[in-house]
Write a protein that holds these residues in place. Sequence first.
Motif, PDB file in Angstrom:
ATOM      1  N   SER A   1      28.941 -17.311 -28.077  1.00 43.93           N
ATOM      2  CA  SER A   1      30.058 -16.531 -27.762  1.00 43.93           C
ATOM      3  C   SER A   1      29.666 -15.216 -27.796  1.00 43.93           C
ATOM      4  CB  SER A   1      31.360 -17.581 -27.067  1.00 43.93           C
ATOM      5  OG  SER A   1      31.870 -18.828 -27.117  1.00 43.93           O
TER       6      SER A   1
ATOM      7  N   ILE B   1      33.959 -20.710 -19.741  1.00 47.08           N
ATOM      8  CA  ILE B   1      33.118 -20.497 -20.238  1.00 47.08           C
ATOM      9  C   ILE B   1      32.472 -19.206 -20.739  1.00 47.08           C
ATOM     10  CG2 ILE B   1      31.714 -21.516 -22.356  1.00 47.08           C
ATOM     11  CD1 ILE B   1      31.942 -24.404 -21.693  1.00 47.08           C
TER      12      ILE B   1
ATOM     13  N   GLU C   1      30.575 -22.863 -31.904  1.00 49.57           N
ATOM     14  CA  GLU C   1      31.203 -22.120 -30.076  1.00 49.57           C
ATOM     15  C   GLU C   1      31.708 -20.878 -30.143  1.00 49.57           C
ATOM     16  OE1 GLU C   1      33.442 -23.785 -25.532  1.00 49.57           O
ATOM     17  OE2 GLU C   1      33.721 -24.437 -27.835  1.00 49.57           O
TER      18      GLU C   1
ATOM     19  N   PHE D   1      30.094 -15.939 -21.986  1.00 46.75           N
ATOM     20  CA  PHE D   1      28.344 -16.425 -22.654  1.00 46.75           C
ATOM     21  C   PHE D   1      28.297 -14.513 -22.651  1.00 46.75           C
ATOM     22  CE2 PHE D   1      28.768 -21.141 -22.637  1.00 46.75           C
ATOM     23  CZ  PHE D   1      28.115 -21.248 -23.973  1.00 46.75           C
TER      24      PHE D   1
END
Length: 355
Positions: free
Chosen positions: A30, A310, A26, A312
């Motif tokens: 990311s 989250i 992750e 990105f």
Amino acid sequence: MDLLSDWAPTLALVFGGCCSNAITLEQVTSATPAAGSVITLLQFMLITLHGLPSHLDWTPYGPRLKPRVIGLPPYIAQVFLFYSISLINNAAFAYKIPMAVHIIFRSGGLIISMLMGWLISGKRYTPTQVFSVILVSLGVILTTLSASPASHKASSAETSSDLRTYLTGIALLSAALLLSGFLGLVQEWTYARHSNSPKKTDSSATWKEAMFYLHFLSLPMFIFLRHDLSMQFIAIHSAAQKSPLISFIPFTPAVPSIYLSLAINTITQVICVAGVNRLTTRVNALTVTLILVVRKAVSLIISVLGAQLIHFGGQVMNVDGVKMWGGALLVMLGTVGYSVGSRQAKARRGKDKSD
């Protein structure tokens, strides 16, 4: 004490390796969402190097591969499927798929396995198994709907573009699930033939060989991705210039955090794969499934608690906690129910044969 000494390292490999791998994956995706091919290549290379010494014989004419437990032809289809699945799963991060959705969506493999088992192998399933698969299906759908692009300060065109990108990622994960179902059937057929052959071999030797050859024989196929790999290495290097420097050992040069995360991710992938395969040689299929469900739940909790929003590539994904946790619960209940139903069906078949 002997049981504890055997279980402790196995569970440490599964939970420590797989959960650490999910965390670092992750972190890397990311910062560089499109680095899926590089991540896959590094993982395959290290697992190959890890297994190479135990699969080499040194002769007067130089090193050569040891005789295989399973012939080479059965590995060909497995290698192609395994290579494709690994690339697709990691590539999906480039399409704004949050790690939490990624984890739960991949738990939907029961659906594909059941359909293919019924259509291709003619398998029959109990009502418990069918109901459990329905729960898993609903859980995957609910979790998929839990993540959506942030809508504030965005035009309708931007929102539509983000939605198309997200749906493309979901389509990739769906394709990976389908290929995983085919891989499961091929492996089941291969191992069934091997177990029924006159030549019996330790099960640990079989999974170690499969682990090595699936990764080793996949390496030449990365030549077709050389352009993408080059661009992804450049992207990782660019992200490294912006990432904080970290030094765990005193008096040693600090390295960008993304390089450290990438290195840990590659190493923990070896640990995770070895742990899962080691687990399959020590307990029955039901126990394996239950432990892996718990492992996915732990990874999910770590991922969600890490951040409610989250990031990105500088963009934000909103995650509906109620939908996501509800979907996760349905997936877990369905997976456990399917395992229980499978054990009941197996016991029933055994009773019918004895009668």
